[in-house]
Each structure stands twice: as structure tokens, then as C-alpha cells.
Design an enzyme around this catalytic site. Structure first.
Site, PDB file in Angstrom:
ATOM      1  N   CYS A  94      -1.268  -5.424   8.615  1.00  0.00           N
ATOM      2  CA  CYS A  94      -2.207  -6.535   8.445  1.00  0.00           C
ATOM      3  C   CYS A  94      -2.201  -7.439   9.684  1.00  0.00           C
ATOM      4  O   CYS A  94      -1.206  -8.098   9.986  1.00  0.00           O
ATOM      5  CB  CYS A  94      -1.816  -7.326   7.202  1.00  0.00           C
ATOM      6  SG  CYS A  94      -2.685  -8.874   6.991  1.00  0.00           S
ATOM      7  N   CYS A  97      -1.755 -11.227   8.936  1.00  0.00           N
ATOM      8  CA  CYS A  97      -0.364 -11.499   8.532  1.00  0.00           C
ATOM      9  C   CYS A  97       0.514 -11.739   9.756  1.00  0.00           C
ATOM     10  O   CYS A  97       1.425 -12.565   9.729  1.00  0.00           O
ATOM     11  CB  CYS A  97       0.207 -10.337   7.731  1.00  0.00           C
ATOM     12  SG  CYS A  97      -0.656  -9.985   6.201  1.00  0.00           S
TER      13      CYS A  97
END
Length: 171
Positions: A94, A97
Site C-alpha cells: 500500500c 500506508c
């Protein structure tokens, strides 16, 4: 090229590099002149001058952040914690993230132990992600006394993160 630069050193026995300096006059011999070398970097170092061990880190160490290992670890360190905990549900793949994680760690570390941060990888702990209804990453939960009190999904800037943490910590 490198062989030409290091050729004088290749002819010196290894014992001379690793032997301790017994007296100030014991110097390495230069290959060209067979006379004592007066260049400072050519002299062997005494063992006392070399530090025994050192740690080197390229990143800051955050003492208030931890990775959740399993469900038991999650219950012990998050749900039973007397200190409020921010849970960062993230994934290695991600992109957002990777932006939010360090930013959130920095903000948590500024509060000097008033709040902790638990990092949960959803690929490793899908049961926790399902239990807390994580449908997208990054998802951040605020837990106080074992109860979820606040939540957000996606990236936030530092001002929004600071407001989120202050609301969790309280007055």
C-alpha cells in the site's frame, strides 16, 4: 585501477594490520622505500583505539511504536493497555500506508508515552482486520480502555493527525 591503488597494501602480511601497536616507533614499512612510513593512515591502530561495538541507525528509533505479533499480543498490548493506543492497519503493498505510517509514528513519538502506536499488517493478521471491519488501508483506530473511540481511513496531514491524537489523549 583499484589493484594499482591497493597493490602496496596487498604485499603487507595480514599480521601487521591486526597486531596491536607495541611502541610508537613500530610503523609499517612502505613497499617502495623499505623505510618507516610517516603517513598517519599507514600506521596500524592499537586495539584500544578501535571501539568494541557501536550501533548505527539511519532512522529514528520510536519507543512508543510496536508491531503486533499475534492475537494474544494484540489483546495484551492494545486492549488491556492503560495508555491510549492508535492502531495502524496497513499493508506492505500500500503506497499511502508508506506515507502515513512514518508521519503517524513521528506524531505519536512527540507525545512522549501518553499514547502508543500498534502496527497491524492486514496480510499477516486478516482475522484482526475482519474483526475491526477494515475495508481499506490505511485505516487508523483509536483505542482507549479496550474500546474503539475514533477511526479514520486514508492519509491525513500532520495537523489533522495532531487533532486526532489530542482528542484521544484528552485534557
Amino acid at each position: 585501477m583499484a589493484q594499482k591503488l591497493f597493490r602496496p597494501f596487498l604485499s603487507i602480511p595480514v599480521k601487521q594490520f591486526s597486531a596491536p601497536l607495541r611502541s610508537p616507533s613500530s610503523l609499517l614499512l612502505c613497499r617502495v622505500s623499505a623505510a618507516p612510513c610517516n603517513i598517519a593512515w599507514c600506521r596500524p591502530l592499537p586495539f584500544a583505539a578501535v571501539p568494541a561495538s557501536r550501533t548505527f541507525s539511519t532512522t529514528q528509533v520510536f519507543r512508543h511504536t510496536f508491531n503486533v505479533q499475534d492475537v494474544d499480543d494484540f489483546q495484551a498490548r492494545v486492549l488491556k493497555s492503560q495508555t491510549p493506543v492508535v492502531i495502524d492497519f496497513h499493508a506492505q503493498w500500500c503506497g499511502p500506508c508508506k506515507i502515513l505510517g512514518p508521519r503517524l509514528e513521528k506524531m505519536v513519538s512527540k507525545h512522549n508515552g501518553k499514547v502508543l502506536m500498534a502496527k497491524v499488517d492486514i496480510d499477516d493478521h486478516t482475522d484482526l482486520a475482519l474483526e475491526y471491519e477494515v475495508s481499506a488501508v490505511p485505516t487508523v483506530l483509536a483505542v482507549k480502555n479496550g474500546d474503539v473511540v475514533d477511526k479514520f481511513v486514508g492519509i491525513k496531514d500532520e495537523d489533522q493527525l495532531e487533532a486526532f491524537l489530542k482528542k484521544l489523549i484528552g485534557p
